[in-house]
Design a protein around this motif. Structure first.
Motif, PDB file in Angstrom:
ATOM      1  N   VAL A 166       0.845  -1.201   0.000  1.00  0.00           N
ATOM      2  CA  VAL A 166       0.000   0.000   0.000  1.00  0.00           C
ATOM      3  C   VAL A 166       0.882   1.254   0.000  1.00  0.00           C
ATOM      4  CG1 VAL A 166      -1.879   1.217   1.162  1.00  0.00           C
ATOM      5  CG2 VAL A 166      -1.764  -1.272   1.280  1.00  0.00           C
ATOM      6  N   HIS A 167       1.940   1.233   0.826  1.00  0.00           N
ATOM      7  CA  HIS A 167       2.857   2.379   0.835  1.00  0.00           C
ATOM      8  C   HIS A 167       3.522   2.545  -0.533  1.00  0.00           C
ATOM      9  CE1 HIS A 167       2.483   1.951   5.196  1.00  0.00           C
ATOM     10  NE2 HIS A 167       3.027   3.149   5.317  1.00  0.00           N
ATOM     11  N   ALA A 227      -1.237  -2.804   4.789  1.00  0.00           N
ATOM     12  CA  ALA A 227      -0.382  -1.633   5.017  1.00  0.00           C
ATOM     13  C   ALA A 227       0.497  -1.804   6.258  1.00  0.00           C
ATOM     14  CB  ALA A 227      -1.231  -0.373   5.143  1.00  0.00           C
ATOM     15  N   ARG A 228       0.232  -2.827   7.052  1.00  0.00           N
ATOM     16  CA  ARG A 228       1.018  -3.161   8.249  1.00  0.00           C
ATOM     17  C   ARG A 228       1.189  -1.937   9.180  1.00  0.00           C
ATOM     18  NH1 ARG A 228       6.291  -4.833   5.995  1.00  0.00           N
ATOM     19  NH2 ARG A 228       6.737  -5.588   8.082  1.00  0.00           N
ATOM     20  N   LEU A 229       0.102  -1.206   9.345  1.00  0.00           N
ATOM     21  CA  LEU A 229       0.155  -0.027  10.224  1.00  0.00           C
ATOM     22  C   LEU A 229      -0.004  -0.453  11.679  1.00  0.00           C
ATOM     23  CD1 LEU A 229      -2.146   2.179   8.009  1.00  0.00           C
ATOM     24  CD2 LEU A 229       0.254   2.642   8.483  1.00  0.00           C
ATOM     25  N   PRO A 230       0.602   0.281  12.621  1.00  0.00           N
ATOM     26  CA  PRO A 230       0.438  -0.078  14.035  1.00  0.00           C
ATOM     27  C   PRO A 230      -1.043   0.028  14.435  1.00  0.00           C
ATOM     28  CG  PRO A 230       2.029   1.710  13.761  1.00  0.00           C
ATOM     29  CD  PRO A 230       1.438   1.457  12.423  1.00  0.00           C
ATOM     30  N   LEU A 231      -1.533  -0.997  15.120  1.00  0.00           N
ATOM     31  CA  LEU A 231      -2.954  -1.031  15.510  1.00  0.00           C
ATOM     32  C   LEU A 231      -3.353   0.194  16.313  1.00  0.00           C
ATOM     33  CD1 LEU A 231      -3.905  -4.670  16.502  1.00  0.00           C
ATOM     34  CD2 LEU A 231      -5.002  -3.169  14.802  1.00  0.00           C
ATOM     35  N   THR A 265      -3.907   8.790   3.930  1.00  0.00           N
ATOM     36  CA  THR A 265      -3.134   9.746   4.736  1.00  0.00           C
ATOM     37  C   THR A 265      -1.982   9.056   5.468  1.00  0.00           C
ATOM     38  OG1 THR A 265      -5.146  10.988   5.104  1.00  0.00           O
ATOM     39  CG2 THR A 265      -3.323  11.474   6.572  1.00  0.00           C
ATOM     40  N   LEU A 266      -2.268   7.891   6.037  1.00  0.00           N
ATOM     41  CA  LEU A 266      -1.248   7.213   6.847  1.00  0.00           C
ATOM     42  C   LEU A 266      -0.160   6.569   5.997  1.00  0.00           C
ATOM     43  CD1 LEU A 266      -3.536   5.461   9.506  1.00  0.00           C
ATOM     44  CD2 LEU A 266      -2.004   7.373   9.910  1.00  0.00           C
TER      45      LEU A 266
END
Lengths: 224, 199
Positions: free
Chosen positions: B12-13, B54-58, B106-107
């Protein structure tokens, strides 16, 4: 080299600088003076952010009134409050902003951003949002952003005023290690101890000009 | 949008900012035109999958999403009371899909990439007098300065409280406006000092 020839500046009817003639050739030059003495106006005249009402300011022979843009490429400027100088939300994006304005290619921008991050110990913060940095880190980022543009001289307008002792020391060390000429406007007299020259301004005129010890002494006597 | 980019190595990034924005607008068009609960449910599931990819922090995701749940609940209650439960679910479904996808963009997208994309997208409007560079700088500055202005408002409010003024819009807005105008002057100087050329 920066030359001021019979420079005067007024805001409306109010004169701020009167008939100042100086040649700034030393590597470290301090500017001191009381509030309202004309220090910040003096600083802004050096890189063409302000144009003199009378007289001329020349940087390496270029008159600020003729080509302020060319002058600003030679003379960088660090503001008192880094929040007004940081344009992009993250550290590395902000460092790249000035370099994009110089129309450098992407490879050169990346190289200079990496070098600036490394030099100022900001590498671990490269993707951090600027608004979460400490005051000292923000000021280092502001300096790094100017330094990455590789100007021949940098003017600092009270760079340590908003900082605590630890961060003041970090900024003092950063200024000390600069390869460029630095003109530092400050109330922080300790910062000027190892400078080559200090100029004291009073009511828009040069009160004293010379070695730090004697000029600071004259300035302190005038203030007391 | 307050400079909330979180760096991760993920597909995703890695997607170009333009592609992400196009997908966002496409998804917005589809969910706004659809009244199918199945489609909205599927879109919500797909959004959740994209967050996982996206492996974003929860914690970061939860911080972004939590305030939205209260708003979604209000939407549902109002819509269900005025129309029907199904209409309430459709409204909430649309709202959540749109906000989740916008948050994801955005993230996972750096502001500078977003700005470059906007600059390219607006370049064709130059003959009509639109300066794409100025528009994109305005976007970057807005994102950068919102937290700065919030911090200043907070500082002014505390100063007023210290002087015994608990709630006064005038006592907050007048000094905030003065500070903001002064800051705008300094910012213009700073842009010039950093070599910005608006032309």
């Amino acid at each position: 080299m920066i030359e001021l020839r019979e420079v005067s500046h007024s805001f409306g009817e109010r004169p701020v600088l009167s008939d100042v003639t100086l040649t700034l050739a030393e590597r470290r030059i301090g500017i001191v003076g009381a509030n309202g003495s004309g220090k910040s106006t003096f600083a802004r005249l050096l890189n063409g952010l302000l144009l003199p009402s009378r007289g001329a300011v020349l940087v390496d022979g270029i008159d600020t009134r003729r080509d302020a843009r060319a002058v600003r490429r030679r003379v960088g400027f660090v503001f008192q409050d880094p929040d007004v100088q940081i344009v992009y939300p993250t550290v590395e994006e902000d460092l790249a902003f000035g370099l994009k304005n110089l129309r450098l290619d992407k490879g050169e921008i990346a190289r200079r951003v990496d070098a600036a991050l490394e030099r100022f110990g900001l590498a671990t913060l490269r993707r951090q949002s600027a608004h979460v940095l400490s005051g000292g880190e923000k000021q280092l980022l502001a300096i790094a952003g100017v330094l990455a543009m590789e100007p021949a001289a940098i003017v600092f307008d009270e760079p340590t005023t908003l900082l605590d002792l630890r961060n003041r020391r970090r900024i003092a060390a950063a200024i000390r290690d600069l390869p460029q000429r630095a003109v530092v406007v400050t109330h922080d007299l300790d910062l000027l101890a190892d400078f080559e020259r200090v100029i004291a301004l009073d009511k828009g005129r040069v009160l004293a000009d010379g070695a730090p010890a004697e000029v600071i002494d004259a300035y302190v006597r005038r203030m007391s | 949008m307050l400079g909330l980019y979180v760096h991760r190595e993920s597909v995703v990034h890695a997607l170009p900012a333009g592609a992400k924005l196009l997908l966002l607008f496409g998804a917005a068009a589809v969910v706004l035109l659809s009244k199918s609960l199945w489609l909205l449910g599927g879109a919500l599931g797909a959004s959740a999958l994209l967050f996982a990819l996206a492996r974003l922090p929860l914690r970061t995701v939860a911080e972004q999403v939590r305030p939205l749940l209260a708003i979604a609940l209000v939407f549902f209650v109002v819509q269900a009371a005025l129309d029907s439960v199904e209409a309430g679910l459709v409204t909430v479904g649309r709202f959540l899909v749109l906000v989740l996808l916008a948050t994801l963009v955005t993230l996972t997208t750096r502001v500078s990439d977003m700005v470059e994309t906007l600059e390219r997208a607006l370049a064709w409007l130059r003959p009509l007098g639109v300066n794409a560079g100025k528009v994109s700088l305005m976007l970057a500055l807005t994102i950068r300065l919102v937290p700065v202005l919030l911090a200043q408002a907070q500082e002014i409010r505390m100063a007023q409280r210290a002087r015994g003024v608990e709630r006064s819009a005038v006592a907050l807005l007048v000094p905030l406006m003065v500070k903001t105008l002064r800051m705008a002057d300094d910012l213009a100087d700073a842009l010039e000092a950093r070599g910005y050329d608006p032309h």
